[in-house]
Structure formats: structure tokens, C-alpha cells
Design a protein around this motif. Sequence first.
Motif, PDB file in Angstrom:
ATOM      1  N   UNK A 157       0.825  -1.216   0.000  1.00 30.59           N
ATOM      2  CA  UNK A 157       0.000   0.000   0.000  1.00 30.59           C
ATOM      3  C   UNK A 157       0.852   1.255   0.000  1.00 30.59           C
ATOM      4  N   UNK A 158       2.106   1.120  -0.409  1.00 29.85           N
ATOM      5  CA  UNK A 158       3.033   2.246  -0.585  1.00 29.85           C
ATOM      6  C   UNK A 158       3.339   2.945   0.740  1.00 29.85           C
ATOM      7  N   UNK A 159       3.340   2.178   1.792  1.00 26.13           N
ATOM      8  CA  UNK A 159       3.637   2.780   3.083  1.00 26.13           C
ATOM      9  C   UNK A 159       4.714   1.970   3.778  1.00 26.13           C
ATOM     10  N   UNK A 160       5.433   2.651   4.641  1.00 30.43           N
ATOM     11  CA  UNK A 160       6.392   1.980   5.521  1.00 30.43           C
ATOM     12  C   UNK A 160       5.894   2.188   6.936  1.00 30.43           C
ATOM     13  N   UNK A 161       5.770   1.103   7.649  1.00 31.88           N
ATOM     14  CA  UNK A 161       5.346   1.206   9.039  1.00 31.88           C
ATOM     15  C   UNK A 161       6.528   0.824   9.923  1.00 31.88           C
ATOM     16  N   UNK A 162       6.689   1.598  10.953  1.00 32.60           N
ATOM     17  CA  UNK A 162       7.838   1.356  11.829  1.00 32.60           C
ATOM     18  C   UNK A 162       7.335   0.916  13.193  1.00 32.60           C
ATOM     19  N   UNK A 163       7.823  -0.244  13.622  1.00 35.60           N
ATOM     20  CA  UNK A 163       7.436  -0.769  14.937  1.00 35.60           C
ATOM     21  C   UNK A 163       8.567  -0.521  15.925  1.00 35.60           C
ATOM     22  N   UNK A 164       8.195  -0.329  17.171  1.00 38.67           N
ATOM     23  CA  UNK A 164       9.239  -0.156  18.180  1.00 38.67           C
ATOM     24  C   UNK A 164       9.516  -1.500  18.847  1.00 38.67           C
ATOM     25  N   UNK A 165      10.644  -1.570  19.579  1.00 36.73           N
ATOM     26  CA  UNK A 165      11.079  -2.852  20.112  1.00 36.73           C
ATOM     27  C   UNK A 165      10.606  -3.073  21.534  1.00 36.73           C
ATOM     28  N   UNK A 166       9.864  -2.134  22.087  1.00 38.66           N
ATOM     29  CA  UNK A 166       9.392  -2.323  23.466  1.00 38.66           C
ATOM     30  C   UNK A 166       7.990  -2.911  23.462  1.00 38.66           C
ATOM     31  N   UNK A 167       7.121  -2.227  22.792  1.00 41.23           N
ATOM     32  CA  UNK A 167       5.735  -2.717  22.755  1.00 41.23           C
ATOM     33  C   UNK A 167       5.401  -3.421  21.447  1.00 41.23           C
ATOM     34  N   UNK A 168       6.292  -3.309  20.495  1.00 41.12           N
ATOM     35  CA  UNK A 168       6.058  -3.845  19.147  1.00 41.12           C
ATOM     36  C   UNK A 168       4.799  -3.282  18.503  1.00 41.12           C
ATOM     37  N   UNK A 169       4.555  -2.027  18.841  1.00 44.26           N
ATOM     38  CA  UNK A 169       3.432  -1.320  18.210  1.00 44.26           C
ATOM     39  C   UNK A 169       3.995  -0.352  17.192  1.00 44.26           C
ATOM     40  N   UNK A 170       3.100   0.090  16.359  1.00 44.51           N
ATOM     41  CA  UNK A 170       3.510   1.001  15.292  1.00 44.51           C
ATOM     42  C   UNK A 170       3.844   2.363  15.882  1.00 44.51           C
ATOM     43  N   UNK A 171       5.013   2.876  15.516  1.00 48.32           N
ATOM     44  CA  UNK A 171       5.366   4.237  15.941  1.00 48.32           C
ATOM     45  C   UNK A 171       4.819   5.234  14.941  1.00 48.32           C
ATOM     46  N   UNK A 172       5.097   4.944  13.710  1.00 45.45           N
ATOM     47  CA  UNK A 172       4.688   5.887  12.674  1.00 45.45           C
ATOM     48  C   UNK A 172       4.502   5.169  11.344  1.00 45.45           C
ATOM     49  N   UNK A 173       4.050   5.935  10.416  1.00 42.05           N
ATOM     50  CA  UNK A 173       3.719   5.407   9.098  1.00 42.05           C
ATOM     51  C   UNK A 173       4.285   6.386   8.085  1.00 42.05           C
ATOM     52  N   UNK A 174       5.088   5.914   7.163  1.00 37.76           N
ATOM     53  CA  UNK A 174       5.628   6.807   6.137  1.00 37.76           C
ATOM     54  C   UNK A 174       4.903   6.535   4.834  1.00 37.76           C
ATOM     55  N   UNK A 175       4.271   7.561   4.337  1.00 39.91           N
ATOM     56  CA  UNK A 175       3.585   7.406   3.057  1.00 39.91           C
ATOM     57  C   UNK A 175       4.518   7.828   1.936  1.00 39.91           C
ATOM     58  N   UNK A 176       4.218   7.334   0.780  1.00 37.56           N
ATOM     59  CA  UNK A 176       5.041   7.684  -0.384  1.00 37.56           C
ATOM     60  C   UNK A 176       4.170   8.268  -1.484  1.00 37.56           C
ATOM     61  N   UNK A 177       3.658   9.452  -1.273  1.00 33.34           N
ATOM     62  CA  UNK A 177       2.802  10.029  -2.317  1.00 33.34           C
ATOM     63  C   UNK A 177       3.633  10.517  -3.498  1.00 33.34           C
ATOM     64  N   UNK A 178       2.959  10.642  -4.615  1.00 32.21           N
ATOM     65  CA  UNK A 178       3.664  11.080  -5.825  1.00 32.21           C
ATOM     66  C   UNK A 178       3.916  12.576  -5.813  1.00 32.21           C
TER      67      UNK A 178
END
Lengths: 582, 456
Positions: free
Chosen positions: B251-272
Motif C-alpha cells: 500500500x506504498x507505506x512503511x510502518x515502523x514498529x518499536x522494540x518495546x511494545x512492538x506497536x507502530x510508531x509511525x507510518x511513512x507514506x510515499x505520495x507522488x
Amino acid sequence: MGDWKTITVPVLSSDSKNIFQYTSERKRSPTSMNSQVLRLPLPSSKNMHSFFSAFCTEENIEQSISYIDRELTTLGFPSIYAESKGKELNLISIINCINELLALQHKNLRAQEEVEMQHLKLGSDMDHLQNCYAKLKEQLELSKREIVGLQERDRQLQSKNRNLHQLLKNEKDEVQKLQNIISSRATQYNHDMKRKEREYNKLKDRLRQLVMNKKDKKIAMEVLNYVGRADGKRGAWRTDKTEARNEEEMYKVLLSDYEQRQKQLLVENAELKKVLQQMKKEIISLLPPQKQKPKERSEDGLVLSDLEEDIGELNKENMWELSCETVREQLTNSIRKQWRMLKNHVEKLDNQVSRGHSGAWNEKDVISREDHELETEKLELEIQQCKEMIKTQQQLLQQQLTCDDETTLLLQDCYLLEERERLQEEWRLFQEQKKNFEKERRSFTEAAIRLGLERKAFEEDRGMWLKQQFLSMTADCKHSENVTTPSAFLRSSDQDNWLVKSTSQQRKPPSVLNGSVSAEPCQTSQYITHNSVESKKIAGDSMPNLWVESDDKEETGECTKSWEDSGVGTLLCRNLHMEQLP
Amino acid sequence: MNFSELFELSGLLGRFSPDGKCLASCVQHRLVVRDVSSLQVCQLYTCLDKIQYIEWSSDSLFILCAMYKRGIVQVWSLEQPDWHCKIDEGSAGLVASCWSPDGRHILNTTEFHCSLSLCQLRITVWSLCTKSVSYIKYPKACQQGVVFTKDGRYMAVAERRDCKDFISIFVCSNWQLLRHFDTETQDLFGIEWAPNGCVLAAWDSCLEYKLLLYSLDGRLLSSYRAYEWPLGIKSVAWSPSSQFLAIGSFDEKVRILNHVTWKKITEFEHPATIASKKTIVYKEVEKSPSVETERLSFPPTKALASSLFSTQSKYEISQVPVSLQYIKPVADRANPKVGVGMLAFSADNCFLATKNDSIPNAVWVWDIRRLKLLVVLEQLCPIQGFQWDPRQPRLALCTGTSRVFLWSPAGCVAVQVPGEGDFQIVSLSWHSSGDSMVLLSKDNCCVCYLEREEVK
């Protein structure tokens, strides 16, 4: 009156343009109505004689008188007889009666006039109201239609909305269905995949068997010589011991990782604590001057004790190292308290600052503030004016733009009415001016006529005088000729005079006169001038000899001068001549 | 920046040794080992067939050459040129070969191996020290099926048994099975150790967005699922500090998980379209060669000659908003060219470089400390590959042209590789010191040396 008519007719034809103007005027101005009303009884009064002749003859004069007397008495007039039973007529009472009757007549006429006026007014009002009514009715009809249309639209929209809701529901159902389909397909796919995988494995196995049977190549490793291990040790045998050791090592790895993480967290915690501590210290150092104040208030024995406690805590630095729950609680609580105090303090300061600010403003800039207010007032006024202007402009614009709208039409009508009134006012002014002009002109014409007459008289006199001189000089033999020639001359001049008069009469339209009151004197004056001219003419006729040449010249000179003084006068004069020509 | 001459190469097989002393490259049957500093050939080996894969052992003493077609693996020793080793997998069908972390064992994955009645994939662990041979059964033929921890102690193997996915963790020292557990995946696609060796990430095939995180002892730490139906994970990368796990998806996104809770920290979109004023967009611009007279003497004549015949390019800063060239993916094809297919953390954890496959000409560099898009590099040609300098935040990328591009927080530069021939760089890899890198084209390779002063 008959002769009057005969004279006016040719002039009417010759000057139809003017008449047209007058008739058009008559149509417009309500005053023309009055004049018409006034005029109507005039001919009847002229015909009175014939009417009376029919009523009263030589034979029935007595009866007539008695009838009239009876009538008059019933009408509340005193008897016209001198005595109650006598046949002697009381002339004074008759005259009085007639006068009263005439007055009554006049009054009635006036009343009638008024009533007619009112009638007309009411009629126009009614027309207007009817128009309004019709318009309103139309509007109502239109509104009703509009309402119906809107209701219809509303209904349509509602149905559309319902349809859309239905569609949405359908779509939702569809989505749900599709999701179900997807999931079912996914499970089916997975199942198939597994089946395929098994089949594939079986086939691979079979292939392998077939291939392997034919040329079974040795799987082997050729190596020149075995090399030593990187760590130089020898490989250990696999035993239960090694397994246990592996487990142990794995846990060691995990443990070390956790330890490392814990250490990191500890470091982080310590740093955060340090920051907190520092903050706390700073807050405390910031607060003391204000601390006294809250102390004075009732509630702050607690705060003080807390603060003291905190300070005590601060002294025990090693307390921070105990990361147990109680310490944390204490820490957070004290920080919170101090934070609240700080917040209060800051708020207070803020208030002070704002108050001080406003006070300073007040003291410093009284004048400027007043100025400011004045300025704002002025500006507001200006804004209002501008707004009004904009409003009127908008109204005008709307009026112009949206003609088809009913309300605007009405508005427009209002505007039209207003404008009409204004125009009427202007028209009235104009008419007055015109009347003045007419008066002037009339006077000029009269003067001209008088002048013409005088000149003629003078000419006649001169002729007479010359003739007399001639006759006196020569022997007086033919007396009759002398008499006839001037008479002929006179007659022709008379005709001319009449023409002039008639034109002047035509020039003075009755419609010009405003109001019934002013109309009568005008007309009477007209008659008066007529009469005066005639009388003058007669006078001229009767006593030509008395006129002195020098006097006449003076008069004419004066007249011409007075005409030349005003451009209008010359113009009028020229017109007069032009009209006299045919 | 200096460039070596071009060397012949086949199969994009050019590798620096882990110790950074040698460079191995393959030309058909031959394996050439050069000294990195002088680029002189120090060893030359001839294999039995065209080499398809080479790999240095961790201690840089041995080189493994795999010839999958023949099912042969040949091993050469740098210390003893006479030493040789040949592993014949016969008709078992060799599909992959790799070194174990200790550099004394070779793991060969074979396709046709019959054990009992069933024919399964098998990993054979050949030892160079002893005669012992270990087998690992039922490995799964997937992209990243065999992974070692960074310290080389443990190996995780994705397995497929009876249509179910499993993961086995082995101790590399004696190839003993440490843990064996099944995963809740439909079709396990890849596994990857965190650099600290304690967490294993496993993700499902693209049909389902599912990422599972296992501890070394086999406990399921967490599972992450961003969405349900659309195509899922395309690429996964751990940050070197093991703090972050970046997941690139279709879906053209990068999701970053953290190593403590393994939850998503942020989402990087790649719009044109890049609208943020804080993002710098470098655009590669081609310019016709204009040879200034004062510059004539400065570059070597060869470089000048090459520059005369080829267009040069440089970077220009585009004014935002910038719309990037977007290629609409074909919807009815499998493996659509959409989504984040490449991502890599810089060595200092501070930056993340990504590439969205539907915008093939752009590389996105994200600032991890601020979790913001920092830079977009818009190239003229599709990105072929990028790699971070192992020592400092410096990204090198190639676009299939004879130019190599470098980005660092200080700025970016486009460098033309001098040379007469057509040198289309399709791959590159950094030397472990970060001072040089090898640039690979289909038929040639060259070494690019970077001066240290220039780096700053």
C-alpha cells in the motif's frame, strides 16, 4: 355665446397644434376636470332664457310666481311676496332669494365638484387597490405554485434519499457478500494450495525415484584435507549435556539481552529522574518569594510541610536511587504540587501583567484612547453611510436586474409611483411657471393689442386730420365720402383686432389655470380685457381727434422698449405677428 | 573520487572479502581474487563450470563457488592455493549454498532428496573440519529461509511440513536443534533476525499482511497486522540497533514498529506529490557537455574524453510542491510494481532509505530521529539499487547508467564513471571500511575510491 363659438372655430382649426397640446394637458392634469366642470353650467346659464320662457309666459306669470314662491318657501326661503297674501312682489326678497339660490348653486356646484373629485380619487384609489389586489392574488397564486413545486421537489429528494439509502444498504450488503466470498475463496485457495503441495511432493518423489534408479550419482564431498576450526577447537560430540548447555547459553544470551535493555532503561530512568530533580530544584528556587503568600492563606500549612518534606527529601540524594513505588509516588506527588503552585503563580503573574498592562494603557493614553474612540465612531458612521449607499445601490441593481420577480415588480411599482409623484410635483412647478409665462404673455399681447388699436386710432386720427386739413385746404364738397372711407378702414381693423383677440384667447387655455378658484377670475379677466379693448376701440372710434401724435409716439416707443427688454416679449411679439398674418 | 579501470565480470559476482583486503570477481569459469589496495590479481582459480554464486567465508580465508546447474560447490582457500574442495550434490538438485557463520561449514539446500518415502527439500551441512555431515529436513524454499544471527551463534530455518509452517532454531556450533515451533502463517515468506540476535521477525506471503515476532526461545512476542485484504508485506528491515522494524508494504507505506511494545510508531507514506516545505527534493538534471577551457587541464584526459561524448548530470533542488513520475501499476498482473520494495537503515540508525516501486525513479530518505521525510532524490532513470555506507550516513545509489550517486546529510553528488565503454551500473556494494565501493555492471566492474576529506 354663439358668436363666441363662431369666432373660435376658425382659430381652432388654424391653431390645432396648440389645442392638441391643451387637450393632452387636460387629460393629464386633474385641474382640467375642474375647468370642465366649471364650464358645463356656463352654456346652460346662457340658455336659461329659453328655459324660462318655456316655464313662464305672459299668461301664467301669476301661477309661476306663486309656484316659485311655494317652492321657495318649502325650501325655507322667505316669501317673495311683499305681504303674506298680497300679490305684491317683494323685489328685495326675490333678489335675496336669487342671490341665495345662486350662492347655493355655487356651493352645490363646488360640493359636486368636490364629490366628483373625491369620486375620481376614490375611483383611482379603488383601481389602484384592485390592481394591488390582483397583483397580490397573482403573487399568492405564484407562491402557492412555488410551494407545491417545492413540496414536490422535497418529495422527490426524499424518495431519492430513500433510494440512495437503499443503494447504500445494498452496497453494504454487497461488500459484506464480497468479503465473505473473498474469505471463502481464500480458504478454498489455501486448501487447494495444500492439496497441490502434497501432490507436488508426491510427484517429485516419483520423479526422483524414476531418475535415481537410472543414474545414481554419489553425493559426496572431495576435500584435500580437513582444515582446522576457526577457533582452533575441536568439534564436540552431541550429547544431552551439549543440549543442556545450548539451552543454557540461549538463556544466557536472552538474559544478557534483557539485562542490557534493563541497563539502558535504568540509564534512561536515571536521566529522567535527574531532569525531574533538577526541575524540582528549579521550581523550588523559583517559588520561595511567593511561598510566603500562600502560607498566609489558610490551606497552606500542608504545602509548607510538603515543601519542607521535599527539601528534606532533596537532601537525601540517595533516596532517588531507590526506585521503589513509594519514592516514585512521593516524587510525582511533590512535583505535581509544585507544578500546580507554579502554575498558579504564573497565572497570577499573567493576571497582574495584564491588569498592569491595561492600567498603564489607561494612564498613558487617555487622549489617544479618546481619539481612538472618536476615530472609531467616525469610521463607524462612515461605514454605516457606505452600507446604506451599498444597500440602495443593491436595491437599484436588484430592481434593474430582477424584473421578473413579483416582489421586485411591486417594489418597482412603488418606485414608479414615487417617481411619478416627484414628476407630478415637477410638473406642477412647471405648470406654475408656465402659467406665469402665460400671464406675462397675455399682458404683452394685451399691450400689443392696445398698441395696435392705438396706432390704428392714431392713423385714423392722422388720416382724419390730414383729410380735414386737406378738406379745409380745399373746398369741402363731398362730405359723404369722407365718412365712408374711415368706416371701411375701421371695419377691417376691427376684424384684425378680433383675430388678435381670439388668438390671445386661444393662447390662454383654461387648463393652464390651477384650481377652480383661480380659473374664474382668469376667465373674467379675459372678458374684461376683451371688453376693455372693445371699449377702447369704441373710445378710439368715438374720439379720434383728441389724440395727439406726440403722445402716441411716446406710448409706442415705451411699448416696444418694454418688449425688447425681455427676449420673451420680442419672441411673443414675433409670434403674434406671424399669427396675425394669415 | 577515483575510479579503477574496468574489470571483466560475469553474473554480477564481485565481492569484497569481509576483512576488506581482497576483492573476488568471477569471469565465467574463473574466480579472480585481487588485492583491494593495488587491485593486482593475487589468486586465480578455475572452476568446473560457469560460476553462479560466490561467497566469502566469514574469516575471509575461503571462497565458495556454487554451480547450481551441475549441482557442484567448489571451495577455494586463499592461504593454500593448492587446497581444494568439491562438494557434489549429484542429481539431488542444488538450489542454494551458503557458508555457516563460522566459515567451516557449508549449507547446501537440495531439492530432490528422498528420505524414507517422501521427497523433500533438505539442507546438508558439510563440514570442512570433520567428516561429519548434518541434515536439516523440510526447509522451506522461500526468499529468506535460512538466516543466522549476527553473532553467528544461531540459525533460524523456515520449514514446511505437511502444509504447515514451522521455524527451527539451531545452534550453529554443533547444529543441534534448539527450538522448533509452528507459526500462524498461511505461507511463510521470510524470516529475519534482529541484529541483537534475540528477536526473530517472520512474515507471511503478500496475500496476507501478517508479521510475527518471536523470541529466541520460541515465544511469540507479538504479531502485527496493518490491514486485512489487500496485498501485504513487501519488504522488512531491522534497524542496526534492533530498536525499529521497518515494514514496507504494497500500500506504498512503511510502518515502523518499536522494540518495546512492538506497536507502530509511525507510518511513512510515499505520495507522488511532495508538498512539505521541510523536504528537500534533489532532482537529477542532465546537461549537455560544455567543456570549459579552464577545466581542460584538470581532469585526466580519459575522463575528459568520456565526458565529451556523454551527457553529464547534476542535482538541482526542486521547488516544492514536486510531483514525481508515477507509473500506474498494471492491475491484472501478479506481483504488481507497487509498494515499498526496498528499504534500508543507515548504519547509525538515523536514516531510512526507501523506494516505492510505482515511483521507480525516486529514493526517499527519512529522518528517523524526527520521523519525517528528509530528502527525496529524483533520478532520471529507475533506481537499480542503493546501499548505505557501513561507517557513516552516506547512501550510494545506481540507476543503470554510468553514474553513481551519493547522498549524505551535507548534500548529494552525481559522479560520472570515466571510461570509454558503456558501463551501466546495476549494483554496488560498499567496502567494509566505507572508503571504497565496487560498482557492478553486467559485464564489468570497477572500484570507486572515496577520499576521506570529501566525505565530510
